[in-house]
Every structure is written in structure tokens, then in C-alpha cells.
Motif scaffolding. Structure first.
Motif, short mmCIF file in Angstrom:
data_model
loop_
_atom_site.label_atom_id
_atom_site.label_comp_id
_atom_site.label_asym_id
_atom_site.label_seq_id
_atom_site.Cartn_x
_atom_site.Cartn_y
_atom_site.Cartn_z
N LEU A 94 0.83 -1.21 0.00
CA LEU A 94 0.00 0.00 0.00
C LEU A 94 0.87 1.26 0.00
O LEU A 94 2.01 1.24 0.46
CB LEU A 94 -0.91 0.00 1.23
CG LEU A 94 -2.00 -1.07 1.26
CD1 LEU A 94 -2.70 -1.08 2.61
CD2 LEU A 94 -3.01 -0.85 0.15
N PRO A 95 0.33 2.37 -0.50
CA PRO A 95 1.10 3.62 -0.50
C PRO A 95 1.46 4.04 0.93
O PRO A 95 0.70 3.78 1.88
CB PRO A 95 0.13 4.63 -1.13
CG PRO A 95 -0.81 3.80 -1.93
CD PRO A 95 -0.96 2.50 -1.19
N ASP A 96 2.59 4.68 1.07
CA ASP A 96 3.03 5.16 2.38
C ASP A 96 2.02 6.19 2.90
O ASP A 96 1.74 7.18 2.22
CB ASP A 96 4.41 5.79 2.25
CG ASP A 96 5.08 6.04 3.60
OD1 ASP A 96 4.36 6.17 4.61
OD2 ASP A 96 6.32 6.12 3.63
N PRO A 97 1.47 5.97 4.10
CA PRO A 97 0.48 6.93 4.61
C PRO A 97 1.10 8.18 5.24
O PRO A 97 0.37 9.10 5.60
CB PRO A 97 -0.27 6.12 5.68
CG PRO A 97 0.79 5.19 6.21
CD PRO A 97 1.64 4.83 5.02
N LEU A 98 2.43 8.19 5.37
CA LEU A 98 3.09 9.32 6.02
C LEU A 98 3.53 10.38 5.02
O LEU A 98 3.70 10.10 3.82
CB LEU A 98 4.31 8.84 6.80
CG LEU A 98 4.05 7.85 7.93
CD1 LEU A 98 5.36 7.49 8.62
CD2 LEU A 98 3.05 8.40 8.92
#
Length: 421
Positions: A94-98
Motif C-alpha cells: 500500500l502507499p506510504d500513509p506518512l
């Protein structure tokens, strides 16, 4: 001194939390996705050890006479362990949420403002039975840049030790601090009290389990709590329902895995289709081992059902039990659900677009289904990779909580000498 007391005395929770804080500081810029892929590999490599530990936990619960659906919540199999590893890989992908800019604007004085996602820091997880939560919580916290401090139930302690050992070894091998994932390795409940009181050391606590666990955490915590809720879920069969579809949905929602929070606990049937639907469907449920409790109108159509009490309408059974009520209208079904439901998952089976839309608008729940089973309320099924729990509250997060709910934000402001006058 008991073994639990000995282990508790040896476990310095304050030191554990200090190490978690140090580890958390290193995570936002660390190769977290690569580390999670290593975790998935380690879980598969340690499958024999993990499954053996879990078999001991399961055997102990069966010896205690624990109900089969609750034992099922605890049990791992090769397929379930492979599914856990697959979920970790999905989280890794998943894409980095930060470091995401949620909003940005420039003030009249020239200050540039950005609202940017950041980690919570140290997340405590208190949960019951299900060892998959150990890995889900660790994976989501790590991907979101936070350290995870895990406290599972005593009946899953062997399983959790084996799982966390594999996770920590994988983190160390990937160059991340192994203290980013820690297990409170003791059944002593005093340690839960300490964790809930650790202001300044724990940034967020998430309880996941039954009503008593969640209630205890919410009522006693001195640290912020992200509440997950119990699931007294309903399926309403409307007057216009496709009855063959409705029977499939009801059976799946109740029988496929009855010991989980998104399983149906009450069936509501419109009186217009009750005579055609109730006898056949309740017979199929009974054949699947479901104990049925019904209103008077239900029992007139299916005498084998026991009489339902007021308690039955409000109960999350987590077992092969189902309360059944015949209602006069969609309005009566909505009134029943909004009175007894817990805000988790509710379903209607209908051919009527108007009935479906009214149900969607008027049911107060985190997930509302039209012509589908409540069993789909799940972070993995929603495409989140995994979930930390299912929130029935309305602040910050609601429904399955994935990566988007595992971060907070801060404001970054850049200027060129502005002062306030």
C-alpha cells in the motif's frame, strides 16, 4: 508466587514503553515496506513453530470447555497463517500513509500552511483471542510509522509469543529496531491497568474484543482510546426481497464464521414474506446447527424456535444462535435496528430501490449493506490490506480501520520573517 506474578514482576512495563518510544523515532524514514515483506517471509518460515504453539492454546481452551466458535477465533491453520502473511504483504504494497499533504494554502501575510500526515508514535493494542490481530496490529502500526505494544489474551499467549518472535527477528534482519513491536508477555491484568495509565508513554490505545473488555478500557484509560465496538448485527428481509438470495445471505451472515463481530445476530423478516421465508430458512439454519430464538409470530411459523426475550434482541451471541422477529414494515425494522443495534453492520435484502435508499440513510451504523452479507465488514475485504479493528464510534475513525486511520497530522508553516502584530 504464581508464574503470572513472577512474569509480571520481571516485566518492567515502563522500560518496555521507553524502548518502544526510541524505536518509534526511527520508523518514519525507515524502509518499512521492505521490513513488512520480511515479516511475511518470517511468518511462513516459522509456520511449524507458530502452528505448534497455537495448537497448545487451542487444546487448552477445548479442555476448558470453551464454545466451539470462540475456539475457532483462536485457532490457526496453515491456510489462515498463509492468509495472515498475505495480508502483511498487501499492507507492505500500500502507499506510504506518512508525509502526505492533506491540505495546503497561503495566508495573506505570506505564510505557507500545510497539513501533513505523521505517526501517532507508540500505539498500545489490547485484544482477545484472535492471534491474527497480533500480526495485523503490528503490520499496520509499522507501515504507519508507529511502534506497537501488544497485549493479547492469556488464552493466546503461546501463539502470540511465537508470532511476535518471528516479527521481531524479521525487523532486526531488515535493519529496523526490533523494539518497534513488543509483546506484554504476561497474563497479569495489572499490566493492562499500567498501560492504560501510561500518559506520555503511550499515544493511543485501541481495544479489540467483547463488550466487557472495551468497556473496561474506555472507562479506565488515562491515555487516548480509539474505541472498537461489538457487533449486534441484523439482516432485514424486505417485502420485495428475492427470497433465494435472502436465504443465502442469512446463512452466510450467521453460519460462515459465527464467532466474529460482523456475523449476524438477529434476522428481521417482513410479514408479507414471512410465511414463505421463515419455515424454509429457519430449517436450513437449524440444520447448520443454529439455535433459534423467535418472537411469537416466528414461533407460529417455526415452532422449534425458543421464545426470544428482550435480552436476545440486545445480545451479541458470537455463537451459533440467532434471534428472529417478524415485523410489519420497513419502519418497524428500522426502529428495531436503531434501538438494539451497536452501530456496526446492518443489511437489507430488497428489490426496492426506495427501500434500499431509506435503509441506507436511516440506519445508524458504520457499514450498511444492500443485498449482501454483513460478513464483508472487514479491512481486508475493503482492500485496506488489514485492519486494526472496526470502529463503531464517530470521532476520527468509523468502520474498518486501516492505514488511513492509523496516522494523525500536524501543520507545517513556512515563512520569511513574518511576526504577528
Amino acid at each position: 508466587m504464581t508464574r503470572a506474578a513472577e512474569r509480571s514482576s520481571e516485566l518492567d512495563l515502563s522500560n518496555l514503553l521507553r524502548r518502544a518510544r526510541v524505536a518509534a523515532r526511527a520508523l518514519p524514514r525507515a524502509p518499512r515496506s521492505a521490513a513488512l515483506r520480511a515479516v511475511a517471509d518470517a511468518l511462513e518460515a516459522d509456520a511449524e513453530v507458530i502452528l505448534a504453539a497455537n495448537a497448545e492454546d487451542v487444546a487448552a481452551e477445548r479442555a476448558r470447555g470453551t464454545a466451539a466458535p470462540l475456539v475457532d477465533r483462536l485457532a490457526l491453520s496453515p491456510a489462515r497463517l498463509s492468509g495472515i502473511a498475505a495480508a502483511v504483504r498487501q499492507v507492505a504494497a500500500l502507499p506510504d500513509p506518512l508525509h502526505r499533504v492533506l491540505a495546503g494554502w497561503r495566508l495573506e501575510n505570506g505564510l505557507q500552511v500545510q497539513k501533513v500526515t505523521v505517526p501517532f508514535g507508540v500505539i498500545g493494542m489490547i485484544y482477545e483471542s484472535r492471534p491474527n490481530v497480533t500480526v495485523d496490529a503490528a503490520a499496520l502500526a509499522l507501515k504507519a510509522g508507529s511502534a506497537a505494544v501488544l497485549r493479547g489474551s492469556a488464552n493466546a499467549l503461546r501463539s502470540n509469543r511465537a508470532l511476535v518472535a518471528a516479527v521481531r527477528r524479521a525487523l532486526a534482519g531488515a535493519g529496523l529496531p526490533e523494539d518497534a513491536v513488543q509483546l506484554i508477555d504476561s497474563p497479569d491484568r495489572a499490566l493492562v491497568t499500567q498501560l492504560l495509565a501510561a500518559r506520555g508513554q503511550v499515544d493511543l490505545v485501541i481495544p479489540r474484543g467483547g463488550a466487557s473488555l472495551i468497556g473496561h478500557v474506555v472507562e479506565t484509560a488515562k491515555v487516548p482510546v480509539l474505541e472498537t465496538g461489538v457487533g449486534n448485527c441484523h439482516v432485514f428481509v424486505d417485502a420485495s426481497a428475492d427470497l433465494e438470495m435472502a436465504e443465502r445471505i442469512v446463512l452466510n451472515a450467521k453460519v460462515q464464521r459465527p464467532g466474529v463481530c460482523n456475523a449476524a445476530e438477529t434476522l428481521l423478516v417482513h410479514e408479507a414474506v414471512a410465511k414463505a421465508f421463515v419455515p424454509q430458512t429457519l430449517a436450513a439454519l437449524a440444520a447448520a446447527g443454529v439455535e433459534l430464538r423467535g418472537c411469537e409470530r416466528t414461533r407460529a411459523l417455526f415452532p422449534a424456535a425458543r421464545a426470544a426475550s428482550e435480552i436476545d434482541w440486545a445480545t451479541e451471541y458470537l455463537d451459533l444462535k440467532l434471534a428472529v422477529r417478524v415485523v410489519a414494515s420497513l419502519e418497524e425494522a428500522l426502529e428495531h435496528i436503531n434501538r438494539y443495534g451497536t452501530g456496526h453492520s446492518e443489511a437489507i435484502v430488497t428489490r426496492s430501490r426506495d427501500a434500499a435508499r431509506r435503509f441506507e440513510e436511516e440506519v445508524d451504523a458504520a457499514a450498511v449493506f444492500v443485498n449482501a452479507s454483513t460478513r464483508f465488514t472487514d479491512g481486508f475485504e475493503f482492500g485496506f490490506g488489514a485492519e486494526i479493528g472496526i470502529s463503531t464510534q464517530k470521532l476520527h475513525a468509523r468502520g474498518p480501520m486501516g492505514l488511513a486511520e492509523m496516522v494523525t497530522y500536524k501543520y507545517l508553516l513556512e515563512g520569511d520573517g513574518q511576526v504577528r502584530t
